[in-house]
Design an enzyme around this catalytic site. Structure first.
Site, PDB file in Angstrom:
ATOM      1  N   HIS A  82      24.320  18.297  48.812  1.00 34.15           N
ATOM      2  CA  HIS A  82      22.981  17.724  48.993  1.00 34.15           C
ATOM      3  C   HIS A  82      22.470  17.167  47.676  1.00 34.15           C
ATOM      4  O   HIS A  82      22.780  17.706  46.609  1.00 34.15           O
ATOM      5  CB  HIS A  82      22.003  18.760  49.559  1.00 34.15           C
ATOM      6  CG  HIS A  82      21.786  19.968  48.697  1.00 34.15           C
ATOM      7  ND1 HIS A  82      20.794  20.028  47.746  1.00 34.15           N
ATOM      8  CD2 HIS A  82      22.404  21.169  48.650  1.00 34.15           C
ATOM      9  CE1 HIS A  82      20.817  21.225  47.157  1.00 34.15           C
ATOM     10  NE2 HIS A  82      21.782  21.944  47.681  1.00 34.15           N
ATOM     11  N   ASP A  84      19.019  16.534  47.463  1.00 35.48           N
ATOM     12  CA  ASP A  84      17.617  16.929  47.327  1.00 35.48           C
ATOM     13  C   ASP A  84      17.515  18.183  46.455  1.00 35.48           C
ATOM     14  O   ASP A  84      18.468  18.953  46.333  1.00 35.48           O
ATOM     15  CB  ASP A  84      16.950  17.144  48.694  1.00 35.48           C
ATOM     16  CG  ASP A  84      17.593  18.248  49.523  1.00 35.48           C
ATOM     17  OD1 ASP A  84      18.833  18.351  49.502  1.00 35.48           O
ATOM     18  OD2 ASP A  84      16.861  19.013  50.182  1.00 35.48           O
ATOM     19  N   ASP A 115      21.996  23.267  41.100  1.00 33.92           N
ATOM     20  CA  ASP A 115      21.827  23.269  42.566  1.00 33.92           C
ATOM     21  C   ASP A 115      21.260  21.942  43.030  1.00 33.92           C
ATOM     22  O   ASP A 115      20.060  21.800  43.151  1.00 33.92           O
ATOM     23  CB  ASP A 115      20.930  24.424  42.989  1.00 33.92           C
ATOM     24  CG  ASP A 115      20.815  24.562  44.498  1.00 33.92           C
ATOM     25  OD1 ASP A 115      21.562  23.882  45.223  1.00 33.92           O
ATOM     26  OD2 ASP A 115      19.972  25.340  44.943  1.00 33.92           O
ATOM     27  N   GLU A 149      18.525  19.720  52.459  1.00 30.60           N
ATOM     28  CA  GLU A 149      19.102  21.062  52.467  1.00 30.60           C
ATOM     29  C   GLU A 149      18.066  22.078  52.031  1.00 30.60           C
ATOM     30  O   GLU A 149      17.993  23.183  52.570  1.00 30.60           O
ATOM     31  CB  GLU A 149      20.319  21.124  51.539  1.00 30.60           C
ATOM     32  CG  GLU A 149      21.243  22.304  51.815  1.00 30.60           C
ATOM     33  CD  GLU A 149      20.878  23.576  51.071  1.00 30.60           C
ATOM     34  OE1 GLU A 149      21.394  24.644  51.429  1.00 30.60           O
ATOM     35  OE2 GLU A 149      20.069  23.521  50.125  1.00 30.60           O
ATOM     36  N   GLU A 150      17.246  21.703  51.050  1.00 25.09           N
ATOM     37  CA  GLU A 150      16.254  22.630  50.503  1.00 25.09           C
ATOM     38  C   GLU A 150      14.990  22.681  51.364  1.00 25.09           C
ATOM     39  O   GLU A 150      14.117  23.507  51.143  1.00 25.09           O
ATOM     40  CB  GLU A 150      15.881  22.229  49.071  1.00 25.09           C
ATOM     41  CG  GLU A 150      17.062  22.114  48.106  1.00 25.09           C
ATOM     42  CD  GLU A 150      17.610  23.462  47.666  1.00 25.09           C
ATOM     43  OE1 GLU A 150      17.219  24.486  48.257  1.00 25.09           O
ATOM     44  OE2 GLU A 150      18.444  23.470  46.748  1.00 25.09           O
ATOM     45  N   GLU A 178      28.151  24.026  46.588  1.00 23.50           N
ATOM     46  CA  GLU A 178      27.007  24.838  46.141  1.00 23.50           C
ATOM     47  C   GLU A 178      27.411  25.699  44.941  1.00 23.50           C
ATOM     48  O   GLU A 178      28.575  26.062  44.792  1.00 23.50           O
ATOM     49  CB  GLU A 178      26.527  25.758  47.281  1.00 23.50           C
ATOM     50  CG  GLU A 178      25.849  25.035  48.423  1.00 23.50           C
ATOM     51  CD  GLU A 178      24.421  24.597  48.097  1.00 23.50           C
ATOM     52  OE1 GLU A 178      23.967  24.800  46.953  1.00 23.50           O
ATOM     53  OE2 GLU A 178      23.776  24.029  48.997  1.00 23.50           O
ATOM     54  N   HIS A 367      16.865  26.769  41.000  1.00 23.09           N
ATOM     55  CA  HIS A 367      15.461  26.827  41.430  1.00 23.09           C
ATOM     56  C   HIS A 367      14.530  27.318  40.305  1.00 23.09           C
ATOM     57  O   HIS A 367      13.331  27.474  40.530  1.00 23.09           O
ATOM     58  CB  HIS A 367      15.269  27.714  42.677  1.00 23.09           C
ATOM     59  CG  HIS A 367      15.956  27.187  43.903  1.00 23.09           C
ATOM     60  ND1 HIS A 367      15.597  27.544  45.177  1.00 23.09           N
ATOM     61  CD2 HIS A 367      16.987  26.316  44.046  1.00 23.09           C
ATOM     62  CE1 HIS A 367      16.380  26.944  46.056  1.00 23.09           C
ATOM     63  NE2 HIS A 367      17.238  26.189  45.379  1.00 23.09           N
TER      64      HIS A 367
END
Ligand SMILES: [Zn+2]
Length: 399
Positions: A82, A84, A115, A149-150, A178, A367
């Site tokens: 991903h 995003d 990530d 995805e997030e 990931e 994150h």
């Protein structure tokens, strides 16, 4: 292509330059931020056929996605990921601009560094290098990239997989990039994930004066009994590849501001991360059984479960898992553990189409404020992916 499709000024086979370019696209879910347009341009320039399907659902923002493929025949190795990212949070707390992709002492800073723009860039760079070196390679390399995805994950990988299937695309194996490594690039491959089930419990009482308890009924007393019943014994002892299932009470709410009032109701929410001994249905039945037993005839309660698409799954260790582990070991000098720990991922959707293994960079700062990735890890992941592609198309595994 919705945006310019000219190739960028840097060499797309350079995982660091590609990671930097992606981080500079502010693609906070559901914004595309230019990230998919960039990947589309890069892959088109290298001979991939690129599609950019946009998916919609009522009440949700439209989401852009990307599918790319090079090669006409099988086997098809699909690399998923991903573009995003989660929001940066408190900008003042970052020591570097989260969208500037600054490099300091061999470390690249930015939202998505681990990530998972870093992992994705390393894999794209590896595929590009492999195809440049082996233009006649048999088989196909595909990319399945979502911008959702997030977020709610409704207009992303699930629909992209359906879309690809409807077009006749078939995948033999999937590598999902990931960040799987806790501390070092040799730590961990993920060969499955636990499932997730959330329950909401409400206990009813009768509100009244604390000094006249015979006229009231305190729901907190009943809630304590029910939660103790849920927690009384382990759900299971774990399985060969999974930890024991785990229930955590995540909130307990009465919201009563008065110390002389017995409240009318109490609420609790719990989440269970469960292994391959359970389905959401069998687990819900077990929870309901435990609540009935703890409640007896005295506690009035209601239990509901949130719908979940997070079931536990395992990609059984076999030739493909071994091939990924071999590539990691060859480049890092250490055999990685085969793990099913951590949260859920899009692998839970991909596993319905083909065996899926997850491997990526070190995820320590995902994150977080000052998310970052070591340049040496990007280079290592590029080499591991290149090694996997070389081995895979020399002799594709049968399972
Ligand atoms: Zn991710």
């Amino acid at each position: 292509m919705s945006q310019n499709s000219t190739a960028p000024a840097f060499d797309a086979a350079d995982p660091v330059a590609l990671t930097q370019a992606l981080i500079r696209c502010p693609s906070v879910t559901p914004a595309e931020g230019g990230a998919l347009a960039l990947l589309g341009a890069v892959l088109t320039a290298e001979g991939f056929t690129v599609d950019r399907p946009v998916f919609s659902a009522p009440g949700m923002p439209d989401v852009e996605n990307l599918y790319a493929r090079i090669g006409a025949d099988g086997p098809v190795l699909v690399i998923a990921g991903h573009t995003d990212v989660v929001p940066p949070g408190d900008l003042a707390a970052w020591t570097r601009d989260p969208f500037a992709a600054t490099i300091v002492d061999g470390v690249l800073y930015g939202r998505g560094a681990c990530d998972m723009k870093g992992g994705l860039a390393a894999m794209v760079a590896a595929a590009i290098r492999y195809r440049r070196e082996n233009p006649q390679s048999h088989g196909s390399v595909a990319f399945l990239i979502t911008g959702d995805e997030e977020g709610p994950a409704v207009n992303g990988t699930v629909k992209l997989l359906e879309w690809a299937k409807a077009r006749g695309e078939r995948f033999d194996h999937c590598l999902l990039g990931e960040p799987t490594n806790p501390a070092n690039m040799s730590d961990m491959i993920k060969i499955g994930r636990r499932g997730s089930l959330t329950g909401k419990l409400t206990v009813a009482g009768v509100q009244g004066h604390v000094g006249y308890p015979h006229l009231a009924q305190n729901p907190i007393r009943g809630m304590v009994r029910l939660l103790a019943g849920l927690d009384a014994s382990p759900l299971d002892a774990g399985t060969e590849h999974f930890d024991p299932s785990n229930l955590e009470v995540t909130t307990l709410d009465v919201g009563n501001p008065a110390s002389n009032v017995i409240p009318a109701q109490a609420k609790a929410v719990f989440n269970i991360r469960f292994n391959d001994l359970w389905t959401p249905e069998t687990l819900a039945a077990e929870i309901e059984r435990r609540l009935r037993e703890a409640a007896g005839n005295t506690v009035r309660y209601e239990i509901t479960f949130e719908p979940t698409n997070a079931v536990a799954f395992l990609t059984k260790p076999g030739p493909f898992v071994a091939m990924v582990a071999d590539a990691v070991e060859a480049e890092t000098g250490k055999r990685p553990a085969l793990s099913t720990t951590g949260g859920t991922s899009d692998a839970r959707f991909i596993k319905n189409y083909c065996p899926v293994v997850e491997y990526g960079v070190v995820g320590q700062t995902m994150h977080q404020i000052d998310e970052r990735v070591a340049l040496v890890d990007l280079a290592t992941l590029e080499r591991i992916t290149h090694r996997l592609l070389s081995a895979y198309f020399a002799a594709a595994p049968t399972a």
